[in-house]
Design a protein around this motif. Structure first.
Motif, PDB file in Angstrom:
ATOM      1  N   THR A 103       0.858  -1.182   0.000  1.00 42.67           N
ATOM      2  CA  THR A 103       0.000   0.000   0.000  1.00 42.67           C
ATOM      3  C   THR A 103       0.892   1.229   0.000  1.00 42.67           C
ATOM      4  N   PHE A 104       0.429   2.272  -0.673  1.00 46.10           N
ATOM      5  CA  PHE A 104       1.196   3.506  -0.839  1.00 46.10           C
ATOM      6  C   PHE A 104       0.345   4.671  -0.351  1.00 46.10           C
ATOM      7  N   VAL A 105       0.863   5.437   0.631  1.00 45.14           N
ATOM      8  CA  VAL A 105       0.124   6.556   1.201  1.00 45.14           C
ATOM      9  C   VAL A 105       1.008   7.805   1.151  1.00 45.14           C
ATOM     10  N   THR A 122       6.285   9.124   0.172  1.00 53.15           N
ATOM     11  CA  THR A 122       5.244   8.101   0.155  1.00 53.15           C
ATOM     12  C   THR A 122       5.611   7.018   1.160  1.00 53.15           C
ATOM     13  N   VAL A 123       4.676   6.707   2.035  1.00 54.45           N
ATOM     14  CA  VAL A 123       4.875   5.626   3.001  1.00 54.45           C
ATOM     15  C   VAL A 123       4.398   4.333   2.355  1.00 54.45           C
ATOM     16  N   VAL A 124       5.285   3.340   2.308  1.00 54.66           N
ATOM     17  CA  VAL A 124       4.975   2.049   1.705  1.00 54.66           C
ATOM     18  C   VAL A 124       4.845   1.016   2.819  1.00 54.66           C
ATOM     19  N   THR A 125       3.758   0.263   2.782  1.00 52.84           N
ATOM     20  CA  THR A 125       3.566  -0.828   3.731  1.00 52.84           C
ATOM     21  C   THR A 125       3.455  -2.121   2.945  1.00 52.84           C
ATOM     22  N   ALA A 131      15.240  -1.975  -1.109  1.00 53.38           N
ATOM     23  CA  ALA A 131      15.477  -1.957  -2.560  1.00 53.38           C
ATOM     24  C   ALA A 131      14.443  -1.080  -3.261  1.00 53.38           C
ATOM     25  N   LEU A 132      13.189  -1.172  -2.837  1.00 55.44           N
ATOM     26  CA  LEU A 132      12.135  -0.340  -3.412  1.00 55.44           C
ATOM     27  C   LEU A 132      12.411   1.138  -3.152  1.00 55.44           C
ATOM     28  N   LYS A 133      12.867   1.460  -1.941  1.00 54.32           N
ATOM     29  CA  LYS A 133      13.198   2.846  -1.587  1.00 54.32           C
ATOM     30  C   LYS A 133      14.330   3.368  -2.477  1.00 54.32           C
ATOM     31  N   SER A 134      15.392   2.583  -2.610  1.00 51.82           N
ATOM     32  CA  SER A 134      16.523   2.998  -3.455  1.00 51.82           C
ATOM     33  C   SER A 134      16.100   3.205  -4.899  1.00 51.82           C
ATOM     34  N   LEU A 135      15.330   2.283  -5.427  1.00 48.94           N
ATOM     35  CA  LEU A 135      14.860   2.384  -6.809  1.00 48.94           C
ATOM     36  C   LEU A 135      13.973   3.604  -6.999  1.00 48.94           C
TER      37      LEU A 135
END
Length: 112
Positions: free
Chosen positions: A54-56, A62-65, A99-103
């Motif tokens: 989820t993306f908020v 953006t906070v990713v859970t 990895a998602l944060k870096s990308l």
């Protein structure tokens, strides 16, 4: 606006002795909001789970859970008595989110 992307993949993937065997199907995708997947585990034991990203939006970020839920059969319940799910998969969640944060930071920096 609706976007659609086709992803070609084999219907089942064989992992290794640490991963097992299973199948993942994207069941719902809402851009900038949610990606939901059905996970069908075949080996080492059969089970089904749902994983969600989820993306908020929060301020300028953006906070990713990343979550995973599912019913536990008798074998899974017994395993939880002697094994911690967080210690088993928590590190993979942390690595995947990093990895998602870096990308996203590289991709975001490249935007005009």
């Amino acid at each position: 606006m609706t976007r659609s992307t086709a992803i070609a993949a084999p219907p089942a993937a064989v992992g290794n002795s640490q991963i097992g065997e299973g199948r993942m199907t994207i069941t719902e995708s809402r851009p900038s909001e949610l990606v939901r997947m059905r996970l069908d585990f075949l080996k080492p034991f059969a089970s089904t789970a749902v994983a969600e990203f989820t993306f908020v939006p929060e301020g300028g970020r953006t906070v990713v859970t990343w979550s995973m839920t599912g019913r536990r059969n008798f074998v899974a319940k017994a395993m939880c008595l002697v094994m911690s799910m967080d210690s088993m998969v928590g590190g993979q969640f942390d690595k995947g989110l990093a990895a998602l944060k870096s990308l996203s930071e590289v991709t975001g920096a490249a935007r005009p």
